[in-house]
Write a protein that holds these residues in place. Structure first.
Motif, PDB file in Angstrom:
ATOM      1  N   GLU A   7      -1.761  -1.654  15.957  1.00 13.01           N
ATOM      2  CA  GLU A   7      -1.372  -1.122  14.661  1.00 13.01           C
ATOM      3  C   GLU A   7      -1.002  -2.286  13.758  1.00 13.01           C
ATOM      4  O   GLU A   7      -0.268  -3.171  14.187  1.00 13.01           O
ATOM      5  N   LEU A   8      -1.484  -2.294  12.501  1.00 15.77           N
ATOM      6  CA  LEU A   8      -1.184  -3.376  11.558  1.00 15.77           C
ATOM      7  C   LEU A   8      -0.625  -2.742  10.292  1.00 15.77           C
ATOM      8  O   LEU A   8      -1.345  -2.087   9.552  1.00 15.77           O
ATOM      9  N   HIS A   9       0.710  -2.857  10.062  1.00 14.31           N
ATOM     10  CA  HIS A   9       1.375  -2.364   8.866  1.00 14.31           C
ATOM     11  C   HIS A   9       2.194  -3.509   8.289  1.00 14.31           C
ATOM     12  O   HIS A   9       3.299  -3.765   8.755  1.00 14.31           O
ATOM     13  N   SER A  10       1.605  -4.163   7.334  1.00 12.10           N
ATOM     14  CA  SER A  10       2.299  -5.290   6.695  1.00 12.10           C
ATOM     15  C   SER A  10       2.773  -6.299   7.736  1.00 12.10           C
ATOM     16  O   SER A  10       3.912  -6.743   7.737  1.00 12.10           O
ATOM     17  N   GLY A  11       1.900  -6.639   8.668  1.00 10.34           N
ATOM     18  CA  GLY A  11       2.231  -7.675   9.638  1.00 10.34           C
ATOM     19  C   GLY A  11       2.895  -7.160  10.896  1.00 10.34           C
ATOM     20  O   GLY A  11       3.662  -7.896  11.484  1.00 10.34           O
ATOM     21  N   VAL A  12       2.652  -5.905  11.311  1.00 15.34           N
ATOM     22  CA  VAL A  12       3.249  -5.382  12.543  1.00 15.34           C
ATOM     23  C   VAL A  12       2.128  -5.106  13.533  1.00 15.34           C
ATOM     24  O   VAL A  12       1.189  -4.377  13.234  1.00 15.34           O
ATOM     25  N   ILE A  23       7.282 -10.096   8.524  1.00 16.43           N
ATOM     26  CA  ILE A  23       7.439  -9.597   7.166  1.00 16.43           C
ATOM     27  C   ILE A  23       6.790 -10.623   6.239  1.00 16.43           C
ATOM     28  O   ILE A  23       7.309 -11.715   6.048  1.00 16.43           O
ATOM     29  N   LEU A  24       5.605 -10.266   5.694  1.00 19.22           N
ATOM     30  CA  LEU A  24       4.827 -11.214   4.920  1.00 19.22           C
ATOM     31  C   LEU A  24       5.491 -11.486   3.568  1.00 19.22           C
ATOM     32  O   LEU A  24       6.296 -10.690   3.072  1.00 19.22           O
ATOM     33  N   TYR A  25       5.088 -12.566   3.006  1.00 19.01           N
ATOM     34  CA  TYR A  25       5.704 -13.024   1.764  1.00 19.01           C
ATOM     35  C   TYR A  25       5.381 -12.085   0.599  1.00 19.01           C
ATOM     36  O   TYR A  25       6.223 -11.863  -0.268  1.00 19.01           O
ATOM     37  N   ALA A  26       4.159 -11.550   0.575  1.00 19.23           N
ATOM     38  CA  ALA A  26       3.728 -10.665  -0.514  1.00 19.23           C
ATOM     39  C   ALA A  26       2.808  -9.583   0.068  1.00 19.23           C
ATOM     40  O   ALA A  26       2.314  -9.719   1.197  1.00 19.23           O
ATOM     41  N   PRO A  27       2.534  -8.502  -0.691  1.00 17.40           N
ATOM     42  CA  PRO A  27       1.667  -7.419  -0.181  1.00 17.40           C
ATOM     43  C   PRO A  27       0.234  -7.908   0.081  1.00 17.40           C
ATOM     44  O   PRO A  27      -0.269  -8.807  -0.605  1.00 17.40           O
ATOM     45  N   ILE A  28      -0.380  -7.256   1.091  1.00 13.43           N
ATOM     46  CA  ILE A  28      -1.771  -7.591   1.450  1.00 13.43           C
ATOM     47  C   ILE A  28      -2.622  -6.320   1.347  1.00 13.43           C
ATOM     48  O   ILE A  28      -2.120  -5.202   1.275  1.00 13.43           O
ATOM     49  N   ASP A  29      -3.927  -6.537   1.366  1.00 10.50           N
ATOM     50  CA  ASP A  29      -4.888  -5.411   1.359  1.00 10.50           C
ATOM     51  C   ASP A  29      -5.110  -4.983   2.800  1.00 10.50           C
ATOM     52  O   ASP A  29      -5.954  -5.544   3.512  1.00 10.50           O
ATOM     53  N   ASP A  30      -4.327  -3.984   3.260  1.00  9.91           N
ATOM     54  CA  ASP A  30      -4.392  -3.607   4.677  1.00  9.91           C
ATOM     55  C   ASP A  30      -5.657  -2.804   4.993  1.00  9.91           C
ATOM     56  O   ASP A  30      -5.940  -2.539   6.157  1.00  9.91           O
ATOM     57  N   THR A  31      -6.434  -2.440   3.969  1.00  2.00           N
ATOM     58  CA  THR A  31      -7.698  -1.744   4.262  1.00  2.00           C
ATOM     59  C   THR A  31      -8.744  -2.713   4.798  1.00  2.00           C
ATOM     60  O   THR A  31      -9.466  -2.415   5.759  1.00  2.00           O
ATOM     61  N   ASN A  32      -8.827  -3.870   4.186  1.00  7.14           N
ATOM     62  CA  ASN A  32      -9.821  -4.860   4.605  1.00  7.14           C
ATOM     63  C   ASN A  32      -9.262  -5.864   5.618  1.00  7.14           C
ATOM     64  O   ASN A  32     -10.031  -6.559   6.293  1.00  7.14           O
ATOM     65  N   SER A  33      -7.943  -5.989   5.713  1.00  4.56           N
ATOM     66  CA  SER A  33      -7.338  -6.933   6.661  1.00  4.56           C
ATOM     67  C   SER A  33      -7.493  -6.419   8.089  1.00  4.56           C
ATOM     68  O   SER A  33      -7.477  -5.204   8.335  1.00  4.56           O
ATOM     69  N   LEU A  67      15.086  -5.880   5.667  1.00  8.05           N
ATOM     70  CA  LEU A  67      14.018  -5.687   6.669  1.00  8.05           C
ATOM     71  C   LEU A  67      13.835  -4.200   6.984  1.00  8.05           C
ATOM     72  O   LEU A  67      12.698  -3.710   7.103  1.00  8.05           O
ATOM     73  N   GLN A  68      14.955  -3.479   7.114  1.00  2.00           N
ATOM     74  CA  GLN A  68      14.884  -2.034   7.394  1.00  2.00           C
ATOM     75  C   GLN A  68      14.185  -1.296   6.250  1.00  2.00           C
ATOM     76  O   GLN A  68      13.359  -0.404   6.467  1.00  2.00           O
ATOM     77  N   TYR A  69      14.506  -1.675   5.039  1.00  3.75           N
ATOM     78  CA  TYR A  69      13.899  -1.049   3.866  1.00  3.75           C
ATOM     79  C   TYR A  69      12.391  -1.302   3.833  1.00  3.75           C
ATOM     80  O   TYR A  69      11.591  -0.400   3.577  1.00  3.75           O
ATOM     81  N   LEU A  70      12.028  -2.573   4.103  1.00  2.00           N
ATOM     82  CA  LEU A  70      10.600  -2.903   4.106  1.00  2.00           C
ATOM     83  C   LEU A  70       9.849  -2.139   5.179  1.00  2.00           C
ATOM     84  O   LEU A  70       8.721  -1.678   4.968  1.00  2.00           O
ATOM     85  N   ARG A  71      10.478  -2.013   6.364  1.00  2.00           N
ATOM     86  CA  ARG A  71       9.835  -1.263   7.450  1.00  2.00           C
ATOM     87  C   ARG A  71       9.617   0.196   7.046  1.00  2.00           C
ATOM     88  O   ARG A  71       8.530   0.761   7.214  1.00  2.00           O
ATOM     89  N   GLU A  72      10.680   0.827   6.551  1.00  3.72           N
ATOM     90  CA  GLU A  72      10.575   2.242   6.177  1.00  3.72           C
ATOM     91  C   GLU A  72       9.555   2.442   5.058  1.00  3.72           C
ATOM     92  O   GLU A  72       8.792   3.414   5.062  1.00  3.72           O
ATOM     93  N   ASN A  73       9.563   1.539   4.106  1.00  2.00           N
ATOM     94  CA  ASN A  73       8.598   1.624   3.015  1.00  2.00           C
ATOM     95  C   ASN A  73       7.157   1.500   3.524  1.00  2.00           C
ATOM     96  O   ASN A  73       6.254   2.219   3.093  1.00  2.00           O
ATOM     97  N   ALA A  74       6.933   0.572   4.487  1.00  2.00           N
ATOM     98  CA  ALA A  74       5.591   0.389   5.062  1.00  2.00           C
ATOM     99  C   ALA A  74       5.159   1.637   5.815  1.00  2.00           C
ATOM    100  O   ALA A  74       3.995   2.075   5.729  1.00  2.00           O
ATOM    101  N   VAL A  75       6.098   2.253   6.572  1.00  2.00           N
ATOM    102  CA  VAL A  75       5.772   3.468   7.322  1.00  2.00           C
ATOM    103  C   VAL A  75       5.413   4.603   6.378  1.00  2.00           C
ATOM    104  O   VAL A  75       4.451   5.351   6.588  1.00  2.00           O
ATOM    105  N   LEU A  76       6.172   4.785   5.292  1.00  2.00           N
ATOM    106  CA  LEU A  76       5.884   5.846   4.332  1.00  2.00           C
ATOM    107  C   LEU A  76       4.511   5.658   3.682  1.00  2.00           C
ATOM    108  O   LEU A  76       3.749   6.610   3.519  1.00  2.00           O
TER     109      LEU A  76
END
Length: 394
Positions: A7-12, A23-33, A67-76
């Motif tokens: 599973e890859l969600h913003s570097g997970v 936790i990456l420095y900036a958002p990435i295109d997780d569709t093509n990554s 970090l918790q906020y970023l994780r929850e945001n990535a999951v949503l």
């Protein structure tokens, strides 16, 4: 995902019991990554959403709350994306179903139109043949009337000639009698001389009647012979002769049968035995004779349809099955088996003619009569697959 999936969600990346999180420095295109695992290594291919220089790969000095906020945001975001993809797939599936249904309806409409065109052509052909026959009858009647007039003229002509001849002969003696009458009045009485002349004036006996025979070139058609119509006339005569031959053959076969053999049940049993021995033509002839004796027994048409299927006379099989269904009315429990066989045999003939839609309709009608029949159910499923393959190939 679990059980060794990736599973890859913003570097997970999660491969139980291992977990890698960045936790990456900036958002990435997780569709093509992508993240690929091979030979004990993980290879990341990450695409930035916005082209810019990063100070570092991951966030530095990020607290637990962040970090918790970023994780929850990535999951949503991942859940929302999965939901959108599911909805998109659902819409695509519905569109495909709609397209398949429209394609099926178009095919059925085209097939129906083709059958209607064939029926219309056949109707026009029969109408032309009927019109041609009517014209022939009209010309034949006209030809007969002309021949009668000619025969009457031939009969009257000799009578006129004999009448004229008699009149001519009767004039000559009368002239002679007048001369004699003038000469004889000089010395004798006129009465005795006139009576003597009457005896001399007797007319000759009438001539014997005779008949003149006129022979014509034999011709069936009343119209003049044309080279352009020779083939058509010969074909029509051949068909008429073939039809008469079949009728005479059936009638002679009926006449050749013994009295105890002129029985519908006996002929039906004979046809059944010939069918069991593989003599399908003989079985058809036996059923034909039985139908001539009694044309209201649906079983005769049903058995003859089975023979036509074996002989690949598919149109005749459809005709006999339809006639059997027409006689098997009203539908009652006692004729369920016969109606089911009639639908199956007609459906089989349709399928062998590659009219799968009509064939499936008959098989479904047979299933309604006998829902527990596994063989009919399997055949119906095969026909459905054939229809789907036909639509896909087209």
């Amino acid at each position: 995902m679990r059980s060794g999936s990736l599973e890859l969600h913003s570097g997970v990346v999660s491969i139980p019991p291992f977990l890698f999180e960045a936790i990456l420095y900036a958002p990435i295109d997780d569709t093509n990554s992508t993240a690929k695992i091979g030979n004990g290594n993980i290879f990341f291919t990450l695409y930035k959403k916005e082209p810019a220089m990063w100070d570092s790969l991951t966030l530095a000095d990020a607290g637990k709350e962040k970090l918790q906020y970023l994780r929850e945001n990535a999951v949503l975001k991942a859940q929302e994306k999965a939901k959108e993809e599911t909805e998109a797939k659902k819409i695509t599936k519905q569109e495909h179903k709609k397209y398949a249904l429209e394609a099926t309806m178009k095919l059925e409409e085209a097939e129906r139109k083709r059958i209607e065109d064939l029926k219309e052509k056949e109707r026009q052909k029969v109408a032309k043949e009927l019109e041609f026959w009517k014209n022939q009858q009209k010309y034949a009647d006209k030809y007969k009337s002309v021949r009668k007039k000619e025969e009457l003229h031939q009969e009257i002509k000799p009578l006129k000639e004999r009448t004229n001849e008699k009149m001519n002969k009767s004039r000559i003696p009368n002239e002679g009698a007048s001369n004699i009458r003038l000469k004889s009045t000089k010395g004798h009485g006129s009465c005795s001389i006139f009576s003597q002349n009457l005896e001399e004036e007797q007319l000759p006996a009438p001539r014997a009647a005779a008949t003149i025979k006129v022979s014509f070139t034999p011709r069936v058609f009343p119209t003049a012979l044309r080279e352009s119509r020779v083939a058509e006339e010969e074909e029509w005569l051949h068909k008429q002769a073939e039809a008469r031959r079949r009728i005479n053959s059936d009638l002679s076969e009926l006449e050749d049968l013994k009295e105890e053999e002129k029985n519908t049940d006996w002929l039906k049993d004979k046809g059944n035995k010939m069918f069991a021995m593989g003599n399908y033509l003989g079985a058809v002839n036996a059923y034909n004779l039985a139908v001539r004796l009694n044309n209201k027994l649906p079983l005769l048409y049903l058995n003859r349809a089975a023979c036509h299927l074996k002989l690949r006379n598919l149109h005749k099989a459809i005709e006999d099955s339809s006639k059997a269904l027409e006689l098997l009315t009203p539908p009652v429990p006692d004729n369920e088996n016969a109606r089911m066989k009639a639908h199956v045999r007609r459906g089989t003939a349709f399928c062998q003619l590659e009219l799968y839609t009509e064939g499936l309709r008959d098989y479904e009608a047979a299933l309604k009569i006998d829902p527990k029949n596994k063989n009919i159910e399997k055949d119906a499923e095969k026909i459905r697959h054939l229809i789907q393959e036909t639509m896909q190939s087209s």
